[in-house]
Design a protein around this motif. Structure first.
Motif, PDB file in Angstrom:
ATOM      1  N   HIS A  78      49.451  32.834  46.918  1.00 54.42           N
ATOM      2  CA  HIS A  78      49.365  31.736  45.968  1.00 54.42           C
ATOM      3  C   HIS A  78      50.277  30.563  46.319  1.00 54.42           C
ATOM      4  N   GLY A  79      50.638  30.432  47.578  1.00 58.28           N
ATOM      5  CA  GLY A  79      51.454  29.307  48.002  1.00 58.28           C
ATOM      6  C   GLY A  79      52.882  29.330  47.492  1.00 58.28           C
ATOM      7  N   ARG A  80      53.388  30.508  47.139  1.00 54.71           N
ATOM      8  CA  ARG A  80      54.746  30.597  46.612  1.00 54.71           C
ATOM      9  C   ARG A  80      55.777  30.325  47.699  1.00 54.71           C
ATOM     10  N   ASP A  81      56.934  29.828  47.272  1.00 55.07           N
ATOM     11  CA  ASP A  81      58.060  29.604  48.175  1.00 55.07           C
ATOM     12  C   ASP A  81      58.744  30.952  48.408  1.00 55.07           C
ATOM     13  N   ALA A  82      58.702  31.450  49.635  1.00 53.04           N
ATOM     14  CA  ALA A  82      59.231  32.778  49.936  1.00 53.04           C
ATOM     15  C   ALA A  82      60.713  32.898  49.609  1.00 53.04           C
ATOM     16  N   GLU A  83      61.485  31.868  49.911  1.00 49.85           N
ATOM     17  CA  GLU A  83      62.923  31.912  49.636  1.00 49.85           C
ATOM     18  C   GLU A  83      63.188  31.905  48.144  1.00 49.85           C
ATOM     19  N   ALA A  84      62.421  31.107  47.399  1.00 49.05           N
ATOM     20  CA  ALA A  84      62.590  31.068  45.940  1.00 49.05           C
ATOM     21  C   ALA A  84      62.262  32.428  45.329  1.00 49.05           C
ATOM     22  N   VAL A  85      61.226  33.081  45.855  1.00 49.51           N
ATOM     23  CA  VAL A  85      60.862  34.410  45.363  1.00 49.51           C
ATOM     24  C   VAL A  85      61.978  35.409  45.666  1.00 49.51           C
ATOM     25  N   ARG A  86      62.551  35.340  46.882  1.00 51.25           N
ATOM     26  CA  ARG A  86      63.628  36.248  47.254  1.00 51.25           C
ATOM     27  C   ARG A  86      64.831  36.078  46.325  1.00 51.25           C
ATOM     28  N   VAL A  87      65.202  34.823  46.069  1.00 54.23           N
ATOM     29  CA  VAL A  87      66.349  34.550  45.198  1.00 54.23           C
ATOM     30  C   VAL A  87      66.066  35.038  43.780  1.00 54.23           C
ATOM     31  N   TYR A  88      64.837  34.804  43.303  1.00 48.98           N
ATOM     32  CA  TYR A  88      64.503  35.243  41.949  1.00 48.98           C
ATOM     33  C   TYR A  88      64.542  36.763  41.843  1.00 48.98           C
ATOM     34  N   GLU A  89      64.036  37.456  42.860  1.00 50.81           N
ATOM     35  CA  GLU A  89      64.064  38.917  42.838  1.00 50.81           C
ATOM     36  C   GLU A  89      65.506  39.426  42.794  1.00 50.81           C
ATOM     37  N   GLU A  90      66.377  38.754  43.502  1.00 51.49           N
ATOM     38  CA  GLU A  90      67.794  39.139  43.481  1.00 51.49           C
ATOM     39  C   GLU A  90      68.379  38.912  42.090  1.00 51.49           C
ATOM     40  N   THR A  91      67.995  37.791  41.460  1.00 50.42           N
ATOM     41  CA  THR A  91      68.476  37.507  40.107  1.00 50.42           C
ATOM     42  C   THR A  91      67.954  38.546  39.122  1.00 50.42           C
ATOM     43  N   PHE A  92      66.678  38.864  39.216  1.00 52.01           N
ATOM     44  CA  PHE A  92      66.062  39.866  38.348  1.00 52.01           C
ATOM     45  C   PHE A  92      66.794  41.203  38.498  1.00 52.01           C
ATOM     46  N   THR A  93      67.047  41.588  39.735  1.00 50.77           N
ATOM     47  CA  THR A  93      67.746  42.841  40.009  1.00 50.77           C
ATOM     48  C   THR A  93      69.141  42.831  39.386  1.00 50.77           C
ATOM     49  N   THR A  94      69.839  41.716  39.537  1.00 50.17           N
ATOM     50  CA  THR A  94      71.204  41.607  39.025  1.00 50.17           C
ATOM     51  C   THR A  94      71.242  41.725  37.511  1.00 50.17           C
ATOM     52  N   VAL A  95      70.283  41.115  36.826  1.00 55.00           N
ATOM     53  CA  VAL A  95      70.239  41.193  35.371  1.00 55.00           C
ATOM     54  C   VAL A  95      69.933  42.626  34.918  1.00 55.00           C
ATOM     55  N   MET A  96      69.050  43.310  35.637  1.00 56.99           N
ATOM     56  CA  MET A  96      68.771  44.706  35.307  1.00 56.99           C
ATOM     57  C   MET A  96      70.037  45.560  35.475  1.00 56.99           C
ATOM     58  N   MET A  97      70.794  45.277  36.525  1.00 56.40           N
ATOM     59  CA  MET A  97      72.052  45.992  36.731  1.00 56.40           C
ATOM     60  C   MET A  97      73.013  45.711  35.587  1.00 56.40           C
ATOM     61  N   GLY A  98      73.026  44.468  35.124  1.00 54.30           N
ATOM     62  CA  GLY A  98      73.907  44.101  34.016  1.00 54.30           C
ATOM     63  C   GLY A  98      73.563  44.825  32.726  1.00 54.30           C
ATOM     64  N   SER A  99      72.315  45.273  32.593  1.00 52.83           N
ATOM     65  CA  SER A  99      71.903  46.012  31.399  1.00 52.83           C
ATOM     66  C   SER A  99      72.330  47.476  31.466  1.00 52.83           C
ATOM     67  N   GLY A 100      72.906  47.878  32.611  1.00 58.34           N
ATOM     68  CA  GLY A 100      73.378  49.251  32.758  1.00 58.34           C
ATOM     69  C   GLY A 100      72.577  50.095  33.724  1.00 58.34           C
ATOM     70  N   MET A 101      71.508  49.534  34.297  1.00 60.99           N
ATOM     71  CA  MET A 101      70.687  50.293  35.231  1.00 60.99           C
ATOM     72  C   MET A 101      71.367  50.353  36.598  1.00 60.99           C
ATOM     73  N   PRO A 102      71.408  51.503  37.259  1.00 62.78           N
ATOM     74  CA  PRO A 102      72.024  51.605  38.588  1.00 62.78           C
ATOM     75  C   PRO A 102      71.361  50.674  39.604  1.00 62.78           C
ATOM     76  N   THR A 103      72.084  50.377  40.680  1.00 61.05           N
ATOM     77  CA  THR A 103      71.644  49.372  41.644  1.00 61.05           C
ATOM     78  C   THR A 103      70.281  49.669  42.259  1.00 61.05           C
ATOM     79  N   MET A 104      70.104  50.854  42.838  1.00 60.48           N
ATOM     80  CA  MET A 104      68.842  51.148  43.504  1.00 60.48           C
ATOM     81  C   MET A 104      67.679  51.170  42.532  1.00 60.48           C
ATOM     82  N   MET A 105      67.904  51.689  41.341  1.00 59.02           N
ATOM     83  CA  MET A 105      66.854  51.704  40.334  1.00 59.02           C
ATOM     84  C   MET A 105      66.464  50.278  39.950  1.00 59.02           C
ATOM     85  N   SER A 106      67.463  49.395  39.864  1.00 57.94           N
ATOM     86  CA  SER A 106      67.192  47.989  39.539  1.00 57.94           C
ATOM     87  C   SER A 106      66.385  47.324  40.644  1.00 57.94           C
TER      88      SER A 106
END
Length: 242
Positions: free
Chosen positions: A82-110
């Motif tokens: 869909h013409g997405r910016d690969a770097e923007a997607v990578r950064v967003y995935e990292e942000t999503f993961t970090t927020v899940m970790m902040g909720s108490g979920m372990p790193t790999m699970m996040s």
């Protein structure tokens, strides 16, 4: 607006903002940075209560050094649909993961949860997760077992009989219901304690108050989850009883 990695001075400003009780959005505004940048920086470095500017700066330098040693020079980000910016997607995935970790979920699970959630299909096989996350099959298996126990993923077989791990529109409802069932068990055990310790003792009164509070919250969450599921699963234009 400044770009690139956060400087040590910016990290010090983040630490001061957290000490002053500022929201991430306000800290980001003062730094002229996206709120997601500040959120990710704080959550991957101990969270708001444990964030230290110098520690975070050294940790970032170590991560960057490891990436330079392990990433091939000709490695490129995978093409995005869909013409997405690969770097923007990578950064967003990292942000999503970090927020899940902040909720108490372990790193790999996040990481696994974010990886599956952000695919258009909403599902991946174990082999696909291993390849995308560059981790061992054992790590993926352990993460999936945890997420499944929390009602956050489900397993299904595709047309090739491969096991796929799915995060669909219903998964958060299922997770809420799993949490409610877990809370109900705590309520039951707390009320057993009232009988064991004696109804009029301070410890028993404390347990009864815990049970009443959790029982009320659990029932409220269950009711809200069921209402939300009914409302949000109704297609636009579908007549309702109201």
């Amino acid at each position: 607006m400044p770009g690139g990695r956060l400087t040590q001075q910016e990290r010090q400003q983040i630490a001061l903002g957290l000490t002053d009780g500022l929201a991430y959005a306000e800290i980001a505004r003062r730094l002229e940075r996206p709120t997601s940048t500040v959120t990710r920086e704080v959550m991957r470095n101990g969270g708001p209560s444990a964030y230290r500017a110098e520690v975070a700066h050294r940790a970032t330098e170590r991560r960057a050094h490891r990436r330079r040693r392990t990433t091939p020079r000709d490695a490129r980000a995978p093409e995005q649909a869909h013409g997405r910016d690969a770097e923007a997607v990578r950064v967003y995935e990292e942000t999503f993961t970090t927020v899940m970790m902040g909720s108490g979920m372990p790193t790999m699970m996040s990481r696994v949860m974010a990886c599956i959630t952000l695919t258009d299909t909403g599902s991946l096989t174990a082999a696909e997760l291993v390849q995308r996350l560059n981790v061992s099959p054992a790590s993926v298996s352990k993460a999936i077992t945890f997420l499944e126990s929390q009602g956050m993923v489900r397993r299904e077989r595709d047309e090739r009989r491969r096991e796929r791990y799915v995060v669909d529109d219903d998964i958060w409802y299922q997770s809420m219901m799993a949490s409610a069932r877990s809370t109900a068990q705590i309520v039951e055990i707390a009320r057993q304690g009232v009988t064991v310790l004696g109804p009029d003792t301070p410890a028993a009164i404390r347990l009864e108050n815990i049970a009443r509070f959790l029982d009320f919250v659990s029932e409220s969450i269950t009711r809200a989850a069921e209402q939300a599921r009914d409302i949000l699963s109704t297609k636009p234009g579908t007549p309702s009883d109201d």
